[in-house]
Design an enzyme around this catalytic site. Structure first.
Site, PDB file in Angstrom:
ATOM      1  CB  CYS A  60      -5.466   2.016   7.766  1.00 24.84           C
ATOM      2  SG  CYS A  60      -3.853   1.621   7.613  1.00 24.84           S
ATOM      3  CG  PHE A  70      -5.472   5.528   5.389  1.00 29.92           C
ATOM      4  CD1 PHE A  70      -4.492   4.910   5.204  1.00 29.92           C
ATOM      5  CD2 PHE A  70      -5.464   6.818   4.913  1.00 29.92           C
ATOM      6  CE1 PHE A  70      -3.406   5.260   5.052  1.00 29.92           C
ATOM      7  CE2 PHE A  70      -4.119   7.435   4.571  1.00 29.92           C
ATOM      8  CZ  PHE A  70      -3.085   6.472   4.512  1.00 29.92           C
ATOM      9  CB  THR A 108      -0.896  -0.047   1.184  1.00 31.06           C
ATOM     10  OG1 THR A 108      -0.119  -0.527   2.480  1.00 31.06           O
ATOM     11  CG2 THR A 108      -1.986  -0.647   1.217  1.00 31.06           C
TER      12      THR A 108
HETATM   13  C1  HEM Z   1      -6.689  -1.580   7.165  1.00 33.01           C
HETATM   14  C2  HEM Z   1      -5.025   1.146   3.469  1.00 33.01           C
HETATM   15  C3  HEM Z   1      -0.744   1.300   5.371  1.00 33.01           C
HETATM   16  C4  HEM Z   1      -2.116  -1.950   8.589  1.00 33.01           C
HETATM   17  C5  HEM Z   1      -6.452  -0.818   6.059  1.00 33.01           C
HETATM   18  C6  HEM Z   1      -7.758  -0.571   5.094  1.00 33.01           C
HETATM   19  C7  HEM Z   1      -7.402   0.210   4.292  1.00 33.01           C
HETATM   20  C8  HEM Z   1      -5.864   0.483   4.425  1.00 33.01           C
HETATM   21  C9  HEM Z   1      -8.120   0.634   3.111  1.00 33.01           C
HETATM   22  C10 HEM Z   1      -9.331  -1.297   5.600  1.00 33.01           C
HETATM   23  C11 HEM Z   1      -9.160  -2.488   4.796  1.00 33.01           C
HETATM   24  C12 HEM Z   1     -10.659  -3.325   4.865  1.00 33.01           C
HETATM   25  O1  HEM Z   1     -11.531  -2.396   5.170  1.00 33.01           O
HETATM   26  O2  HEM Z   1     -10.496  -4.229   4.471  1.00 33.01           O
HETATM   27  C13 HEM Z   1      -3.897   1.618   3.706  1.00 33.01           C
HETATM   28  C14 HEM Z   1      -3.003   2.446   3.023  1.00 33.01           C
HETATM   29  C15 HEM Z   1      -1.866   2.538   3.540  1.00 33.01           C
HETATM   30  C16 HEM Z   1      -1.721   1.635   4.524  1.00 33.01           C
HETATM   31  C17 HEM Z   1      -3.418   3.062   1.742  1.00 33.01           C
HETATM   32  C18 HEM Z   1      -0.662   3.432   3.015  1.00 33.01           C
HETATM   33  C19 HEM Z   1      -0.617   4.233   2.301  1.00 33.01           C
HETATM   34  C20 HEM Z   1      -0.459   0.466   6.427  1.00 33.01           C
HETATM   35  C21 HEM Z   1       0.373   0.106   7.054  1.00 33.01           C
HETATM   36  C22 HEM Z   1       0.083  -0.680   8.087  1.00 33.01           C
HETATM   37  C23 HEM Z   1      -1.316  -1.069   7.906  1.00 33.01           C
HETATM   38  C24 HEM Z   1       1.960   0.928   7.020  1.00 33.01           C
HETATM   39  C25 HEM Z   1       1.002  -1.417   9.286  1.00 33.01           C
HETATM   40  C26 HEM Z   1       1.899  -0.811   9.653  1.00 33.01           C
HETATM   41  C27 HEM Z   1      -3.436  -2.039   8.604  1.00 33.01           C
HETATM   42  C28 HEM Z   1      -4.090  -3.018   9.564  1.00 33.01           C
HETATM   43  C29 HEM Z   1      -5.299  -2.925   8.920  1.00 33.01           C
HETATM   44  C30 HEM Z   1      -5.508  -2.060   7.928  1.00 33.01           C
HETATM   45  C31 HEM Z   1      -3.565  -3.958  10.512  1.00 33.01           C
HETATM   46  C32 HEM Z   1      -6.668  -3.610   9.461  1.00 33.01           C
HETATM   47  C33 HEM Z   1      -7.166  -2.928  11.041  1.00 33.01           C
HETATM   48  C34 HEM Z   1      -8.338  -3.507  11.364  1.00 33.01           C
HETATM   49  O3  HEM Z   1      -9.284  -3.856  10.691  1.00 33.01           O
HETATM   50  O4  HEM Z   1      -8.175  -3.820  12.616  1.00 33.01           O
HETATM   51  N1  HEM Z   1      -5.537  -0.349   5.507  1.00 33.01           N
HETATM   52  N2  HEM Z   1      -2.914   0.800   4.891  1.00 33.01           N
HETATM   53  N3  HEM Z   1      -1.637  -0.311   6.916  1.00 33.01           N
HETATM   54  N4  HEM Z   1      -4.007  -1.601   7.537  1.00 33.01           N
HETATM   55 FE1  HEM Z   1      -3.622  -0.456   6.368  1.00 33.01          FE
END
Ligand code: HEM
Length: 467
Positions: free
Chosen positions: A411, A404, A270
């Site tokens: 996120c 996010f 991402t």
């Molecule tokens: C969840 C985008 C960076 C860890 C999500 C979701 C999105 C997203 C859209 C929701 C997914 C869903 O609804 O199925 C992004 C974008 C990023 C990014 C665009 C960078 C530009 C990161 C980073 C980490 C991370 C750096 C870890 C260090 C997570 C985790 C979730 C998540 C663990 C699940 C949260 C939960 O449901 O409790 N992200 N993410 N993400 N992201 Fe990111």
């Protein structure tokens, strides 16, 4: 009644609408279906239906957490084979480990902890600068590959306390290789009928081997830290030492492993895709490039960047927001009616206009929604960071910018990614002038779970000798 049928492309027996979808970049096909059928359509494969929504109005309605919640479907459901009820792949409600991990880890991604990761992030950014400096301006940079090295090494160092040293090898670290196996295998499995996934082919065997390898290596890293505790505010310590104030519980080793693999998966592509798209847009928009350069030179100049600088870069912040508006790197997210809170069946959308089955998956096409002309105007397709400066950004309607994700299931890594990108882009702008390798290049996509530019090369020329 006011109800109208949800538009749907005509299908064929068994496959349903499968033939509408190009294998390489399904997102392109779904966006074309939006152009044909409008902001809501129903899509069927192998007898299973999904409803795609892509206008701000409909997405805004689905973001109401009293009615709807995340649904683990398609590729994400397959990734669960490796990460179980880790944060990203947990079903909610119902999976208690999600709630425990969420409560323990939210503080671990808080502002103070993220600031504490500044030095590690800066360290890896420095490695990329050295690589490009040594390589010189005559070698085309494979942008997505080097940004992926950076984001992998950064998340591995910050979340597992280990160095992949990706800038020092051409081949991938074995952990990364296994993770890529899990990701691409999950994509393949999601696109075919389920029974093919349970027969003993060498492909399926490799998939499960990759998963055991990831888990074994993660366990070794946990054991190493437990046997040699260090006093560091990193994610591994948070995972191992964190206690849930509500239940008094810590996380089990299995849950720690689920979340270590999760961070690597969710945290690298991402962010790397975001960096790649950003440089593409900047190089295609010289006026924005110039403004960004001026800001970095004015605020930081040639001295070493500090954590205090990061909040003084409004134009860079706007560039980042605008990049994720046009190219949200996690382009589609799955939702459905909240299995406990929702009482309707059918569930309605569009103020009673459309009827959905209460268990039906709803897929948000974020990039289309974030180009809704009703919110962003007639130039919604253009890269114009000015529209994302604080005073405008803060006045956007609710849920008009969602790269996010949504609410509780949004996120957790957002501040991590944000700081990582702020540091890297500042350091790159301090040190290099960039050019498109082929000025006639126009954006093409490569899609896995996330999207990134395909075939995008640039060149980097040092602005001055490295200090
Ligand atoms: C969840 C985008 C960076 C860890 C999500 C979701 C999105 C997203 C859209 C929701 C997914 C869903 O609804 O199925 C992004 C974008 C990023 C990014 C665009 C960078 C530009 C990161 C980073 C980490 C991370 C750096 C870890 C260090 C997570 C985790 C979730 C998540 C663990 C699940 C949260 C939960 O449901 O409790 N992200 N993410 N993400 N992201 Fe990111």
């Amino acid at each position: 009644s006011l109800e109208v049928p949800i538009p749907a492309p005509k299908g064929v027996p068994i496959l349903g609408n499968l033939l509408e979808i190009e294998a390489d970049v399904p997102l392109n096909s779904f966006e074309r279906l939006v152009d044909t059928y409008g902001p809501i359509f129903r899509f069927t494969t192998f007898g299973q239906t999904r409803v795609f929504v892509s206008s701000h109005e409909l997405v805004n309605e689905v973001c109401d957490e009293e009615r709807f919640t995340k649904f683990v479907v398609a590729g994400l459901k397959e990734i669960r084979n490796g990460t179980n009820d880790g944060l990203f792949t947990a079903n909610y409600p119902g999976e208690e480990n999600w709630a425990i991990a969420h409560r323990i880890l939210v503080p671990a991604f808080g502002p103070l902890m993220i600031r504490g990761m500044f030095d590690d992030m800066y360290d890896i950014a420095g490695q990329l600068v050295m690589k490009w400096a040594r390589q010189g301006p005559n070698v085309p940079i494979t942008v997505t590959d080097d940004f992926t090295r950076l984001t992998l090494d950064t998340i591995a160092l910050c979340s597992m306390g280990t160095r992949f040293n990706s800038f020092y090898h051409d081949e991938m670290h074995p952990f990364v290789e296994a993770m890529v196996g899990l990701l691409s295998g999950s994509g393949t499995r999601a696109r075919r009928p389920g029974f093919l996934n349970s027969i003993p082919t060498s492909e399926n065997a490799k998939y499960w081997n990759d998963i055991s390898y990831l888990r074994k290596l993660s366990q070794e890293l946990i054991d190493a830290r437990k046997n040699n505790p260090i006093d560091k505010k990193d994610l591994l310590n948070a995972l191992i030492l964190g206690r849930d104030l509500q239940t008094g519980q810590g996380m089990t080793d299995a849950s720690i492993i689920d979340n270590m693999i999760t961070f690597l998966i969710a945290g690298h592509e991402t962010t790397s895709g975001m960096l790649s798209f950003m440089f593409y847009f900047l190089l295609k928009t010289p006026s924005a490039y110039q403004k960004l350069q001026e800001e970095v030179d004015r605020v930081i100049g040639r001295r070493k960047i500090t954590v205090e600088d990061l909040s003084k870069l409004p134009y860079l912040t706007a560039v980042m927001r605008e990049t994720l508006r046009l190219k949200p790197t996690a382009p589609m997210i799955g939702m459905h009616a909240h299995p406990e809170k929702n009482k309707e069946d059918p569930v309605t959308l569009g103020g009673g206009k459309y009827a959905l089955h209460k268990n039906e998956a709803i897929v948000l096409i974020l990039g289309k929604m974030q180009r809704d002309p009703k919110v962003y105007g007639e130039d919604a397709d253009e890269f114009r960071p000015e529209r994302m400066l604080d005073e405008k950004f803060d006045k956007l309607p609710q849920n008009a910018w969602k790269p996010f994700g949504n609410g509780m299931r949004g996120c957790i890594g957002r501040p991590f990614a944000w700081q990582e990108v702020l540091i890297l882009v500042s350091v790159l702008m301090q040190n290099f002038n960039f050019q498109m390798d082929d000025p006639s290049y126009d954006l093409r996509l490569k899609q896995t779970l996330t999207i990134k530019p395909e075939g995008f090369y640039m060149r980097a020329t040092l602005r001055h000798n490295l200090d």
